[in-house]
Design an enzyme around this catalytic site. Structure first.
Site, PDB file in Angstrom:
ATOM      1  N   TRP A   1       0.824  -1.207   0.000  1.00  0.00           N
ATOM      2  CA  TRP A   1       0.000   0.000   0.000  1.00  0.00           C
ATOM      3  C   TRP A   1       0.855   1.252   0.000  1.00  0.00           C
ATOM      4  CZ3 TRP A   1      -4.439  -0.774  -1.870  1.00  0.00           C
ATOM      5  CH2 TRP A   1      -5.102  -1.981  -1.657  1.00  0.00           C
TER       6      TRP A   1
ATOM      7  N   ASP B   1      -1.092   6.735   6.223  1.00  0.00           N
ATOM      8  CA  ASP B   1      -2.232   5.884   5.888  1.00  0.00           C
ATOM      9  C   ASP B   1      -2.396   4.918   7.054  1.00  0.00           C
ATOM     10  OD1 ASP B   1      -4.001   3.990   4.967  1.00  0.00           O
ATOM     11  OD2 ASP B   1      -2.863   3.454   3.172  1.00  0.00           O
TER      12      ASP B   1
ATOM     13  N   LYS C   1     -11.850  -1.638   8.063  1.00  0.00           N
ATOM     14  CA  LYS C   1     -10.993  -2.570   8.794  1.00  0.00           C
ATOM     15  C   LYS C   1     -11.403  -2.626  10.267  1.00  0.00           C
ATOM     16  CE  LYS C   1      -8.214  -2.450   5.095  1.00  0.00           C
ATOM     17  NZ  LYS C   1      -8.028  -3.555   4.148  1.00  0.00           N
TER      18      LYS C   1
END
Length: 428
Positions: free
Chosen positions: A167, A239, A263
């Site tokens: 990511w 992030d 999440k």
């Protein structure tokens, strides 16, 4: 004593794990009945008080439904059962409004109360000062890969990226379109299994910001502390999609935090952005209006129709986290759950292997492989039959991955560990 029985004794809260000799077929989860009226009721998510000898149980442990599986998915991920039941009770008629939360105007007084309370509770959880805007947006964390440089840089400005997984790498590649993104370190050559010592990283003193991915969902690498940007006016951007609200964070050390909610704090559809207000208002001219964070802040996240239902669920999760005692208490539970699982992996004599350096192993996403790789498919299939689902590793790395977010009850981790020990005993 069989290995399965021994595992169950070691982990007494493990549920539904049958002895290896039990040939009865697994009980299938009952189907949800959709058309039966549900009486009004209230659900408390208050955590159980801890005993002096063991960490407190997750509130979800107190009311585990026999027809629900343990969902180890990386996202969309498991939610607290008490939150789902409260949402179910309010779904048709939200608090006497005569409407579902899915039907009402995002500019009406009912939803105004929902989004304002969600923001207030999140500010309380993370200690977010008035110097920061809190935004409930759409597009996932991936959209913020572009929004970050578009709002914080000109095309000629430099920005540093420390890449510890897939990511972070995606964020870096997207930023190259909008600024002079600089890759100051990548763990790609070591298959993303570590984080370097911060004093060994050569930052650009002229960079506008330093970007990290606080927890790499795919590779299971998590920052336990955070680097300091080298530039005088540079800010740290993170992030936090897969460890957001899993532990306390000093927001004041960041210029911007963003997180896809699916999440730890809600269903898919909402992305939370926390950004220092003095950084707003400098977006590049090419910035789409929906990615201009000042426009979103000035509109209180209501520039267009927001993901109302997802924001509402996030608000219920924030209430639950506060009732548990806040993020310091939540972190204790997460550390305990992860410790049980990592101990089982490391104590397997090499049958199971986690490749991540111990000091930076994620408390949220635990990837591991079986040394006998031909058994991995069987492991995943048998676990699913025992009510433990979504354990297959990401398609880019394979293996097994157990995502054990806030809402994963302790019983789920204990059951997985008992199954792992039983599976190993049956495949010497």
């Amino acid at each position: 004593m069989s290995a399965a029985t021994a595992a169950a004794v070691t982990y007494p809260k493990s549920l539904l794990l049958r002895n290896a000799g039990d040939a009865r077929p697994p009980t299938k989860p009952s189907r949800l009945r959709l058309c039966r009226p549900t009486p009004a009721f209230s659900v408390s998510c208050t955590a159980l008080r801890p005993s002096p000898v063991s960490p407190p149980a997750s509130p979800a442990d107190a009311s585990l439904s026999p027809d629900r599986v343990f969902n180890f998915a990386a996202g969309p991920a498991t939610l607290p059962e008490c939150v789902i039941r409260k949402a179910q009770a309010e779904l048709v008629n939200y608090r006497g409004s005569g409407m579902s939360i899915m039907e009402m105007s995002h500019r009406g007084k009912e939803f105004d109360g929902v989004i304002k309370k969600a923001e207030a509770d999140l500010r309380a959880l993370l200690g977010i000062s008035d110097e920061y805007a809190v935004l409930f947006l759409q597009g996932g964390g991936t959209t913020q890969f572009a929004a970050v440089p578009l709002n914080l840089c000109t095309p000629e400005d430099a920005a540093d990226y420390l890449v510890t997984g897939s990511w972070g790498d995606k964020a870096y590649k997207e930023a190259q379109k909008y600024c002079k993104a600089n890759l100051i370190w990548t763990g790609k050559h070591e298959k993303y299994t570590k984080i370097p010592a911060f004093d060994q990283i050569q930052q650009n003193p002229d960079a506008k910001y330093l970007h990290i991915c606080a927890n790499e969902t795919i590779h299971g690498v998590e920052f336990k502390d955070y680097p300091v940007p080298a530039g005088k006016d540079a800010v740290l951007v993170a992030d936090m999609s897969s460890n957001f609200c899993s532990k306390p964070v000093d927001v004041s050390t960041f210029g911007m935090i963003y997180a896809g909610a699916q999440k730890n704090v809600g269903p898919s559809g909402v992305t939370i952005v926390i950004v220092r207000k003095d950084l707003l208002g400098k977006a590049q001219p090419i910035t789409p209006v929906m990615l201009d964070l000042k426009v979103q802040a000035d509109s209180a996240s209501l520039y267009n129709t927001p993901p109302c239902l997802a924001i509402y669920i996030c608000g219920l999760v924030f209430e639950d986290l506060l009732e548990q005692g806040g993020l310091a208490e939540v972190e204790k539970k997460n550390v305990h759950k992860a410790g049980i699982l990592y101990d089982a992996i490391d104590g397997s004599g090499g049958f199971y292997v986690c490749p991540v350096e111990k000091s930076v192993r994620s408390f949220m996403n635990v990837p591991f492989t079986l040394t006998k790789s031909d058994l991995e498919k069987k492991f995943i299939e048998e676990a699913a039959k025992e009510g433990m689902v979504q354990l297959k590793g990401h398609r880019s790395v394979g293996g097994v991955r157990a995502s054990i977010y806030n809402a994963m009850p302790l019983a789920g981790v204990e059951k997985l560990v008992a199954f792992m020990k039983d599976f190993q005993a049956r495949h010497p």
